[in-house]
Motif scaffolding. Structure first.
Motif, mmCIF file in Angstrom:
data_model
loop_
_atom_site.group_PDB
_atom_site.id
_atom_site.type_symbol
_atom_site.label_atom_id
_atom_site.label_comp_id
_atom_site.label_asym_id
_atom_site.label_seq_id
_atom_site.Cartn_x
_atom_site.Cartn_y
_atom_site.Cartn_z
ATOM 1 N N GLN A 3 0.828 -1.197 0.000
ATOM 2 C CA GLN A 3 0.000 0.000 0.000
ATOM 3 C C GLN A 3 0.869 1.257 0.000
ATOM 4 O O GLN A 3 2.024 1.215 0.430
ATOM 5 C CB GLN A 3 -0.912 0.007 1.235
ATOM 6 C CG GLN A 3 -1.920 -1.125 1.275
ATOM 7 C CD GLN A 3 -2.692 -1.146 2.579
ATOM 8 O OE1 GLN A 3 -2.154 -0.820 3.636
ATOM 9 N NE2 GLN A 3 -3.957 -1.525 2.513
ATOM 10 N N THR B 245 2.920 -3.657 10.711
ATOM 11 C CA THR B 245 1.673 -3.174 10.099
ATOM 12 C C THR B 245 1.867 -1.842 9.382
ATOM 13 O O THR B 245 1.056 -1.477 8.535
ATOM 14 C CB THR B 245 0.582 -3.019 11.172
ATOM 15 O OG1 THR B 245 1.036 -2.097 12.180
ATOM 16 C CG2 THR B 245 0.269 -4.365 11.826
ATOM 17 N N VAL C 223 0.307 -6.299 2.072
ATOM 18 C CA VAL C 223 -0.971 -6.999 2.000
ATOM 19 C C VAL C 223 -0.735 -8.308 1.254
ATOM 20 O O VAL C 223 -0.275 -8.294 0.110
ATOM 21 C CB VAL C 223 -2.037 -6.161 1.272
ATOM 22 C CG1 VAL C 223 -3.361 -6.922 1.216
ATOM 23 C CG2 VAL C 223 -2.232 -4.809 1.969
ATOM 24 N N SER D 253 -1.938 -11.841 -0.415
ATOM 25 C CA SER D 253 -3.076 -12.522 -1.034
ATOM 26 C C SER D 253 -2.926 -14.026 -0.877
ATOM 27 O O SER D 253 -1.865 -14.584 -1.171
ATOM 28 C CB SER D 253 -3.161 -12.173 -2.520
ATOM 29 O OG SER D 253 -3.425 -10.801 -2.700
ATOM 30 N N GLU E 85 -7.301 -11.142 0.268
ATOM 31 C CA GLU E 85 -6.209 -10.382 0.881
ATOM 32 C C GLU E 85 -6.305 -10.398 2.406
ATOM 33 O O GLU E 85 -7.399 -10.310 2.975
ATOM 34 C CB GLU E 85 -6.220 -8.930 0.381
ATOM 35 C CG GLU E 85 -5.838 -8.801 -1.089
ATOM 36 C CD GLU E 85 -5.682 -7.351 -1.506
ATOM 37 O OE1 GLU E 85 -6.248 -6.463 -0.821
ATOM 38 O OE2 GLU E 85 -4.978 -7.093 -2.507
ATOM 39 N N GLY F 259 -4.145 -8.852 6.037
ATOM 40 C CA GLY F 259 -3.102 -8.009 6.603
ATOM 41 C C GLY F 259 -2.053 -8.862 7.286
ATOM 42 O O GLY F 259 -2.320 -10.011 7.670
#
Length: 440
Positions: A244, A277, A282, A284, A293, A295
């Motif tokens: 991200q 985090t 992310v 998959s 997906e 976390g």
């Protein structure tokens, strides 16, 4: 490639240790690499791509790796970041008061760009006592410099003017090699550069920084595919990794963490705090109908450990560097650990001569005596703690195990030493005490 490392009075090693990556007559066929070590045609050495250190808890396995890292840190930072009045920071053997007055010693032997280099240093808590370096571009060792406390530094003919200029800025508590690199000394920059690129230590405390390292490699188009492939190959159910967009402040912390881990910056102010985090990863996973997906906070510890090791492994294989890993099998399946070692053993996967030196309790790496061995007999080292608390290191090859020997079984039964001596009765007594305390 690393040929040998020797040290003494460092961490739990009161006496001198001698660790070698040169192959012996017990080497497995096809494993050693023939490495040319000077300009003469046909002058090669057989060097091992991997070595594992085994032994009981607290026997010195980690301290061997930390001793290598300690030399690296002295080379990289003693001049640049050292305190002129702060003495020498060393972790000498502390269980014997006599060791306080004995020097800590390091020596390393390596081949760099087809030339053999040897470098050594001894120090006490106040100063550098002796330091020297040589190389062998034509087959015979040629002195680069030799330094003894209280005497002028010795340089080869034709190199004295530059050497004297560096000598004037070298402090008693800093390495001449470090000062020479800061001054751009052309003959010593290659040796200093080897320490910059090699001997990265992957241990539990550095896992957050290694997550950042893997994340940075995922950002780089030249390494992204290799990292993705190694994550997928681990059979974790992960089909893809997406990153991200990150806050610029987080990116800055990631960059600094990577620089520290790679030895490009010291940690005088401590590692920047890196929360997994925050890295924006992310993952998959393959679903029944489509990928889903997740976390990173939802992943298992084994998956997180793998995310922290794939970055350094990919970087080592692509650059041909020496990677140190403490407790390689931590939270990883034995088959996955074997495949990781096999990456360094396979000349088709390890094209640039990267080397893996690791500590482990995974006896499956030692071999059963039938079929191929994950590690050859000359790739296995053992540590044992003596009654006085000091560690000793010795190669399994010194014990002359037979080719067909079930090394894993014999190791676990204590035939080679390097196993804990525990008493069932003592454990039972502890259980009784706990029960008694509970009743009271």
């Amino acid at each position: 490639m690393l040929l040998a490392f020797r040290a003494g009075n460092i961490h739990s090693f009161r006496d001198e240790l001698d660790f070698s990556m040169e192959a012996t007559a017990q080497a497995e066929e096809g494993v050693p690499r023939e490495v040319r070590w000077h300009q003469k045609v046909g002058s090669t050495l057989k060097v091992l791509p991997a070595a594992g250190v085994f032994g009981a808890n607290g026997s010195g396995k980690t301290n061997l790796l930390r001793a290598m890292t300690a030399l690296r840190e002295h080379v990289l930072f003693s001049f640049r970041s050292g305190d002129p009045a702060g003495g020498v920071h060393r972790q000498h053997f502390r269980l014997d008061p006599a060791a306080d007055d004995r020097p800590t010693k390091f020596e390393i032997d390596l081949i760099l760009d087809g030339v053999r280099y040897e470098y050594g240093v001894s120090m006490d808590s106040e100063k550098i006592i002796r330091e020297w370096a040589s190389h062998s571009p034509k087959g015979r060792p040629a002195l680069l410099f030799e330094r003894c406390y209280g005497s002028p530094i010795t340089f080869p003919a034709g190199k004295r003017a530059l050497g004297r200029a560096v000598e004037r800025i070298t402090r008693p508590n800093s390495l001449f090699l470090s000062a020479a690199a800061a001054s751009g000394h052309p003959d010593l920059l290659p040796l200093f550069g080897w320490f910059e690129r090699n001997l990265m230590l992957a241990e539990a405390s550095s896992r957050p920084q290694r997550w950042a390292y893997t994340t940075q490699l995922l950002h780089d188009k030249e390494t992204r595919d290799s990292v993705h492939a190694l994550i997928r190959a681990a059979d974790l159910g992960i089909s893809n990794v997406r990153i991200q967009p990150l806050d610029p402040k987080v990116l800055d912390r990631i960059r600094r963490a990577v620089l520290i881990l790679a030895g490009r910056e010291d940690d005088a102010d401590g590692f920047p705090e890196i929360d997994l985090t925050e890295l924006g990863l992310v993952l998959s996973h393959r679903g029944v109908k489509e990928d889903v997906e997740f976390g990173v906070a939802e992943e298992s510890l084994g998956t997180l450990v793998w995310l922290g090791i794939v970055g350094p492994v990919v970087a080592a294989l692509q650059a041909g560097t020496v990677l140190l890993v403490d407790e390689l099998e931590s939270s990883l399946h034995p088959t996955l650990v074997e495949r990781l070692v096999a990456l360094f053993q396979d000349p088709d996967a390890n094209l640039k001569g990267a080397q893996l030196v690791f500590s482990s309790h995974a006896a499956t790496l030692l071999g059963s005596g039938s079929g191929s061995r994950p590690l050859g007999r000359d790739q296995i080292w053992l540590t044992e703690k003596r009654s006085d608390g000091s560690s000793c290191l010795y190669p399994l090859s010194d014990l002359s195990p037979r080719r067909e020997e079930s090394i894993a079984k014999r190791y676990l039964s204590g035939r080679y030493g390097a196993t804990p001596i525990v008493s069932h009765e003592e454990f039972v007594e502890v259980a009784r005490l706990m029960t008694t305390c509970g009743r009271e």
